[in-house]
Design an enzyme around this catalytic site. Structure first.
Site, PDB file in Angstrom:
ATOM      1  N   GLU A 285       0.429  -0.865   0.053  1.00  0.00           N
ATOM      2  CA  GLU A 285       0.105  -0.272  -0.263  1.00  0.00           C
ATOM      3  C   GLU A 285       1.572   0.726   0.280  1.00  0.00           C
ATOM      4  O   GLU A 285       0.699   1.893   1.027  1.00  0.00           O
ATOM      5  CB  GLU A 285      -0.926   0.096   1.136  1.00  0.00           C
ATOM      6  CG  GLU A 285      -2.207  -1.315   0.853  1.00  0.00           C
ATOM      7  CD  GLU A 285      -3.061  -0.877   2.688  1.00  0.00           C
ATOM      8  OE1 GLU A 285      -4.171  -1.803   1.471  1.00  0.00           O
ATOM      9  OE2 GLU A 285      -2.410  -0.727   3.330  1.00  0.00           O
ATOM     10  N   ASP A 364      -8.295  -9.318   4.094  1.00  0.00           N
ATOM     11  CA  ASP A 364      -8.768  -7.614   5.678  1.00  0.00           C
ATOM     12  C   ASP A 364      -9.432  -7.227   6.409  1.00  0.00           C
ATOM     13  O   ASP A 364     -10.324  -6.291   6.627  1.00  0.00           O
ATOM     14  CB  ASP A 364      -8.352  -6.122   4.292  1.00  0.00           C
ATOM     15  CG  ASP A 364      -7.722  -5.062   5.407  1.00  0.00           C
ATOM     16  OD1 ASP A 364      -6.919  -5.391   6.360  1.00  0.00           O
ATOM     17  OD2 ASP A 364      -7.484  -3.908   5.081  1.00  0.00           O
ATOM     18  N   GLU A 392     -12.879  -2.094  12.402  1.00  0.00           N
ATOM     19  CA  GLU A 392     -12.561  -0.612  11.265  1.00  0.00           C
ATOM     20  C   GLU A 392     -13.979  -1.590  10.492  1.00  0.00           C
ATOM     21  O   GLU A 392     -14.487  -1.058  10.141  1.00  0.00           O
ATOM     22  CB  GLU A 392     -11.512  -1.365  10.493  1.00  0.00           C
ATOM     23  CG  GLU A 392     -11.541  -0.946   9.280  1.00  0.00           C
ATOM     24  CD  GLU A 392     -10.400  -1.137   8.713  1.00  0.00           C
ATOM     25  OE1 GLU A 392      -9.300  -0.816   7.243  1.00  0.00           O
ATOM     26  OE2 GLU A 392      -8.939  -1.824   8.611  1.00  0.00           O
TER      27      GLU A 392
END
Length: 678
Positions: A285, A364, A392
């Site tokens: 990333e 993820d 998240e």
């Protein structure tokens, strides 16, 4: 100083009927250890005695014909009775007769063991356990039990949902009373490592390993955490030699780069002698890494390991590496395969003080993913399991979503790496492959909110993480019950209602969001709220490829081949639509909407039903909580009710958006005629 609560460490006065009994045991503390070894444990014992027993214990060094609480080093206690052999962080709490004195003996070999022992003793007393029945021998299953903070130096927290950073503000390192209380919270659940800063190391945070202003503050912070048996670690930017050292390269095979890191390590350890080491997110990333210089992950990790090795430090290298510039038109590239493809060929090449840290699933932190096949694939490499305590993708601490039930499934997953019984928990505790440096890391869910976690009930996730890291064989139901009692008291109605809510909440959240392993139907960037095609045409490789006929990515041996990364029998189980667990059906298979599930329902009907059921279950949570009014203090009652009310409204939004999406895609109505918006 901001006002805050102490979660499960609120030492309230014990009931009158218990006071006289426990006072007899806490009046006298006999030390058979150096005062320095037990100073933190003794401080905690005194605090508990004062708050819960209204008592100031006397500290003595000899036995008398009275009850006594004994804090003793195992070496000294072995002269008095036969003692068990324990890991260096282990401890025992045993009811014994010593020199004619009825004693509760707390034994350990190191100061950290005494800290863990005293917190365990206090917990058991608060849960009402009788002293004469205590027969505890405990040592941690996992060598490394870590919390990873994604805190930035400006005070913001990436994926933080409980206020601002407790470590940083306006480019400064913060250290205050709350810092010590955070160390107490972590130590009370057995944590022994904390990474202070975000894995995405940018701007001022790059200087943490170099600027002496920061290193002096880190030294003081390390002193504080050391008292509680916790080492500090830092995330580092792989390109630091270029950013800080003025070099034109960060090539791990360049002698100048290697020497720069060696000098940097020497500098850090001059300030923090027991510094834990580096956490590294590289080639991921847009974070720089060895691939940028034509080198491998082995080259990069071993270069850092060489710098830290003389000081006993470790390199924790994240395996979260994938193509984050994928073309959505490309059906051959599968993000799920990336970690295995990158790291399986490197098995056995990493230095002994390198640990690969792998997210529990191949994507993820979705609400439902299969366990990463990398755990069963690396037989000659140290491994850590990475879990996300911060919510998240699971409601961001607005929604109630207790994760312990799911983590337990992950830990109990049998990889079959060495035949039946090759559980993930036996890999990350080091026993399956005989590795010494292994463990578990959890991305922190705390911040500066008065209750630390935004949602009061989200405290249960942090508590459970620590308890499972210490003992992954512990029953989640037991952990939940003890957390409720320690936090809210032992009112039977309170215990039953909150336990019901917690134990059901992960499945409930899954139902009204993305069941069947679908994942990703969230708004881009902040990841909150429903957006069925939020990531469908993006660069991130997170596609469901829904059309009018079917949905899901074919990851079987006939598709992307992801199932082939698993060992048998999972390879065959996941590969067949008939045997694949249905809660992962859309992760592994492309499925027609009229496909019949084992229940007899079609996929589309099950999708409708689950979303309606999820909302109904949240309505039940609200009712269960409202039944506790007057039994829980008004401040916490109101805070949780506000969150549950928000969750209910958001669950309805999820239900209506997802159901409408599928109805518009397929034109297939709900068999039960419930409201779906055309």
């Amino acid at each position: 100083m901001d006002q805050y609560e102490m979660c499960w460490l609120e030492y309230k006065k014990l009931p009158e009927e218990e006071l006289s009994w426990y006072r007899e045991w806490f009046k006298r503390i006999v030390l058979l250890a150096d005062r320095e070894e037990v100073k933190t444990a003794l401080t905690e014992l005194k605090l508990f005695a004062k708050c819960a027993l209204d008592l100031e214990p006397s500290i003595e060094h000899s036995f008398k014909k009275k009850k006594a609480l004994v804090l003793g080093r195992i070496g000294k206690l072995a002269e008095l009775f036969e003692t068990p052999e324990l890991h260096e962080e282990g401890f025992f709490i045993l009811h014994r007769n010593v020199h004619g004195t009825e004693s509760l003996v707390v034994g350990a070999e190191r100061s950290s063991g005494f800290v863990h022992a005293v917190f365990e003793l206090i917990k058991r007393v608060r849960l009402g356990e009788r002293v004469e029945t205590m027969n505890v021998i405990s040592e941690p299953a996992m060598p490394l039990r870590m919390v990873n903070h994604w805190d930035n130096m400006d005070g913001s927290v990436e994926r933080g949902y409980a206020g601002r950073s407790i470590f940083f503000e306006n480019g400064r390192i913060v250290m205050n009373r709350r810092t010590r209380d955070y160390a107490r919270l972590l130590a009370s659940i057995g944590i022994n490592g904390v990474v202070l800063n975000n894995v995405n190391v940018r701007n001022e945070a790059v200087k943490l390993i170099d600027d002496e202003r920061y290193l002096r503050k880190l030294s003081a912070l390390a002193d504080l955490f050391r008292d509680y048996g916790i080492k500090i670690y830092l995330s580092v930017n792989f390109a630091s030699p270029m950013i800080l050292g003025g070099l034109e390269t960060a090539d791990p095979l360049d002698r100048r780069v290697r020497n720069w890191w060696k000098n940097q390590a020497k500098k850090i350890y001059s300030f923090v002698p027991d510094f834990g080491g580096f956490l590294v997110k590289a080639d991921s990333e847009f974070n720089p890494g060895p691939h940028f210089f034509g080198r491998t992950h082995v080259d990069g990790a071993n270069m850092l390991a060489e710098a830290l090795e003389p000081f006993g430090g470790v390199v924790i290298w994240r395996t979260f590496v994938y193509n984050c510039l994928q073309d959505w038109r490309d059906h051959s590239t599968d993000r799920a395969k990336a970690a295995y493809d990158n790291f399986k060929p490197l098995d056995g090449q990493f230095s002994d003080n390198v640990i690969l840290q792998t997210k529990f699933g191949p994507m993820d932190f979705q609400v439902r993913e299969p366990v990463s096949p990398l755990f069963g694939a690396l037989e000659r490499t140290n491994q850590m399991l990475e879990l996300q305590i911060t919510q998240e993708y699971t409601g961001q601490q607005v929604h109630l979503c207790y994760l312990g039930t799911f983590w337990k499934e992950v830990l109990d997953f049998d990889t079959f790496a060495k035949g039946e019984g090759s559980f993930v928990k036996r890999i990350v505790d080091g026993t399956l492959f005989g590795r010494k440096l292994c463990g578990v890391a959890g991305v922190s869910n705390v911040g500066t909110d008065p209750n630390w976690t935004g949602h009061d009930l989200a405290q249960a996730n942090l508590y459970t993480f620590g308890r499972l890291a210490w003992n992954p064989d512990e029953r989640v139901e037991k952990i939940v019950r003890e957390w409720i009692v320690l936090t809210f008291g032992n009112d039977e109605k309170v215990m039953n209602n909150i336990e019901y809510m917690l134990m059901k909440s992960h499945r409930t959240y899954e139902k009204y969001t993305t069941p069947f392993g679908l994942g990703w139907m969230v708004n881009p960037n902040h990841h909150y709220g429903p957006n069925p095609e939020g990531y469908e045409y993006s660069k991130w490789g997170t596609y469901h490829r829904a059309n009018w006929e079917a949905i899901g990515v074919d990851r079987t041996s006939r598709g992307t081949g992801f199932t082939l990364q698993y060992r048998s029998p999972w390879r065959e189980i996941f590969d067949s639509i008939e045997t694949c667990p249905e809660d992962l059906l859309l992760f592994f298979h492309r499925v027609r909407y009229d496909h019949r599930l084992k229940s007899g329902k079609t996929l589309i009907q099950a999708m409708y039903d689950l979303h309606f059921e999820g909302v109904e279950e949240v309505e039940e949570f609200v009712k269960k909580w409202q039944e506790l009014e007057g039994r829980i203090d008004p401040v916490r009652y109101k805070r949780v009710l506000e969150r549950l009310t928000m969750q209910l409204e958001h669950a309805k939004e999820w239900r209506d958006v997802i159901n409408t999406y599928f109805y518009r895609r397929t034109g297939i109505p709900d068999e039960r005629g419930r409201k779906i918006y055309p």
